[in-house]
Design an enzyme around this catalytic site. Structure first.
Site, PDB file in Angstrom:
ATOM      1  N   TYR A 156      96.864  35.858 -11.660  1.00  0.00           N
ATOM      2  CA  TYR A 156      97.920  36.163 -12.625  1.00  0.00           C
ATOM      3  C   TYR A 156      99.282  35.779 -12.067  1.00  0.00           C
ATOM      4  O   TYR A 156      99.496  35.861 -10.863  1.00  0.00           O
ATOM      5  CB  TYR A 156      97.937  37.668 -12.948  1.00  0.00           C
ATOM      6  CG  TYR A 156      96.750  38.169 -13.720  1.00  0.00           C
ATOM      7  CD1 TYR A 156      95.786  37.309 -14.252  1.00  0.00           C
ATOM      8  CD2 TYR A 156      96.564  39.536 -13.917  1.00  0.00           C
ATOM      9  CE1 TYR A 156      94.704  37.802 -14.948  1.00  0.00           C
ATOM     10  CE2 TYR A 156      95.480  40.035 -14.616  1.00  0.00           C
ATOM     11  CZ  TYR A 156      94.546  39.159 -15.118  1.00  0.00           C
ATOM     12  OH  TYR A 156      93.459  39.644 -15.815  1.00  0.00           O
ATOM     13  N   LEU A 200      92.350  44.682 -28.472  1.00  0.00           N
ATOM     14  CA  LEU A 200      92.961  44.256 -29.737  1.00  0.00           C
ATOM     15  C   LEU A 200      92.666  42.785 -30.018  1.00  0.00           C
ATOM     16  O   LEU A 200      93.312  42.171 -30.865  1.00  0.00           O
ATOM     17  CB  LEU A 200      94.468  44.519 -29.717  1.00  0.00           C
ATOM     18  CG  LEU A 200      94.873  46.000 -29.746  1.00  0.00           C
ATOM     19  CD1 LEU A 200      96.390  46.141 -29.675  1.00  0.00           C
ATOM     20  CD2 LEU A 200      94.341  46.688 -31.001  1.00  0.00           C
ATOM     21  N   GLY A 206      96.133  42.959 -37.152  1.00  0.00           N
ATOM     22  CA  GLY A 206      96.127  42.527 -38.548  1.00  0.00           C
ATOM     23  C   GLY A 206      97.160  41.467 -38.878  1.00  0.00           C
ATOM     24  O   GLY A 206      97.233  41.013 -40.026  1.00  0.00           O
ATOM     25  N   LYS A 207      97.952  41.037 -37.885  1.00  0.00           N
ATOM     26  CA  LYS A 207      99.061  40.141 -38.203  1.00  0.00           C
ATOM     27  C   LYS A 207      98.634  38.723 -38.576  1.00  0.00           C
ATOM     28  O   LYS A 207      99.447  37.950 -39.082  1.00  0.00           O
ATOM     29  CB  LYS A 207     100.055  40.081 -37.047  1.00  0.00           C
ATOM     30  CG  LYS A 207      99.507  39.553 -35.727  1.00  0.00           C
ATOM     31  CD  LYS A 207     100.574  39.699 -34.641  1.00  0.00           C
ATOM     32  CE  LYS A 207     100.058  39.353 -33.258  1.00  0.00           C
ATOM     33  NZ  LYS A 207     101.089  39.590 -32.221  1.00  0.00           N
TER      34      LYS A 207
END
Length: 464
Positions: free
Chosen positions: A131, A314, A321-322
């Site tokens: 990362y 998510l 939901g976007k």
């Protein structure tokens, strides 16, 4: 009654009981079914209406996922069978200090740790030597660990307040020498003398479970590319050596499966070493794979007693939901809309690179499932994100859910969801299961497999 044909020829009484179960479901809901009995109840036992008693671990120690406390409304749970206790929500750091358009910079990352760790009930930080992703010359690999280390350095007491999990880069990089050397590199960047958990970022061996595409089927021919990889014994011996030296408290695997867990555990025990205490995988309301490929069974307290960290809960932002009303830029059939989204992306799915790489979360079946869950959320006065995260925290297999944030507003919202101790209603959980039964593992299904792809998925992975 075609649904009962598999029961009727052998068990007439089973037919009657099964019919009774369906009638009870139609009239009084899932709670009645739990008590109605039937043929399968005689084999497996009736599911209890009340929460089942906690499973007792095999051998010494406590049971993984055991709740041992609450801090600022956030449950604290045992990870594996030892004394590592983690918050049920952890900070995912893949994008911290990255080259992404909306990546949090060092100052923002420090604010997030201040809020979540010093002023709430979060104690878990998950990171990796690789990362941030994506990285560049100015923000190289290892920068995320450095950012966490610069926060720890501000106050020596902070180290005792956090559980730090980091990862060694997988594949051919995994061998006894590199396990030790890369761990030392992570310790140096973090500014600490020990890691709480050290994981393989992905397995040394070939397995279809370890990719970001849609591979599920094991392909024996791919073993040709796995020659010369570190064995389970080599890895377990090196990790056990780090535990004995006090460099790590426990170890585990990311992006692996039930075979990887059990083989690693047996290898460690055979050497008189330390078995793995943690697995980490992609998991969400549209990806229950670990519950249905044997991993949650193998991880159970009565078997390997191994904790589980869920990431991508998510689904890369899809479960906010976007992307439902206007599809991701790379999916849009409207060129003007696509260009606008590429210029001003709502999230990773609107970027060319990430949008292609993470297409599985927007496959036809995945979008269908997401839309169904969004409707359930709306009908119950919840956002899709809240439904998805509270569903995750309700799962018996999950120790902790790792969440990445690009803003303080996102962090505050997620803290609020996890501080809500009220369980989702039983009827809502059953409706979620009904959607799942109609569309199982949707991120591994696709409506856009070309006739000329010949065994390759959208990003070149081997399918099916």
């Amino acid at each position: 009654m075609k649904y009962c044909l598999f029961v009727l020829p052998l068990f007439v009484s089973g037919y009657h009981a099964t019919s009774t179960r369906r009638m009870a479901l139609r009239t009084t809901g899932a709670a009645a079914v739990s008590m109605s009995g039937g043929f399968f109840s005689n084999i497996f036992g009736s599911p209890a209406v009340a929460a089942p008693p906690p499973l007792k671990p095999k051998g010494k120690g406590g049971a993984t996922n055991e709740i041992v406390g609450v801090v600022d409304g956030i449950l604290q749970k045992r990870l594996g069978g030892g004394d590592i206790i983690v918050s049920e929500m952890g900070l995912g750091t893949q994008r911290w200090g990255s080259a992404d358009f909306n990546a949090p910079d060092e100052a923002m990352c420090h604010k997030m740790m201040d809020r979540a760790i010093l002023n709430s009930g979060i104690n878990l930080i998950d990171t990796a030597e690789q990362y941030p992703i994506p990285s560049d010359f100015a923000r190289p690999e290892g920068n995320t660990e450095r950012i966490i280390g610069s926060w720890l350095k501000q106050d020596q007491s902070r180290r005792s307040k956090v559980v730090i999990a980091s990862k060694i880069t997988g594949g051919r990089n995994v061998n006894a020498r590199n396990i030790v050397a890369d761990c030392e590199g992570s310790l140096g960047r973090l500014g600490t003398d020990y890691l709480d958990v050290y994981l393989l970022h992905w397995p040394a061996r070939y397995t279809p479970q370890s990719n970001w595409g849609q591979s599920l089927e094991y392909n024996p021919n791919m073993e040709l590319y796995s020659t010369g990889r570190a064995s389970f014994e080599e890895i377990a011996d090196a990790m056990s050596g780090l535990v004995k030296a006090g460099k790590i408290r426990g170890w585990g695997m990311c992006n692996d499966n039930a075979f990887g867990l059990t083989a690693s555990a047996y290898a460690a025990r055979g050497l008189g070493g330390t078995p793995p205490i943690c697995m980490q995988n992609d998991y969400s309301i549209i990806n229950r794979r670990i519950e249905e490929n044997g991993l949650s069974e193998a991880s159970s307290p009565v078997h390997e007693n191994c904790g589980f960290m869920a990431y991508n809960a998510l689904a890369g932002g899809v479960l906010t939901g976007k992307y439902l009303d206007m599809p991701a830029a790379v999916d849009s059939l409207n060129k003007a809309d696509a260009l606008k989204l590429l210029e001003k992306p709502r999230g990773r799915m609107d970027e060319r690179g990430w949008g292609q790489t993470l297409y599985r979360y927007r496959s036809g079946p995945a979008t269908e499932a997401t839309r169904a869950y969004a409707q359930l959320a709306k009908a119950n006065g919840l956002s899709l994100a809240e439904l998805s995260l509270r569903w995750c925290r309700s799962r018996q297999a999950v120790t902790t859910t790792l969440l990445g944030h690009t803003s303080m507003a996102q962090l505050e919202e997620d803290l609020k969801f996890f501080q809500n101790t009220e369980p989702l209603p039983a009827n809502l959980l059953w409706e979620i299961d009904r959607v799942h039964m109609r569309n199982r593992l949707p991120i591994f299904a696709s409506t856009r497999v070309g006739a000329d792809w010949f065994g390759e998925g959208q990003i070149g992975e081997t399918i099916p």
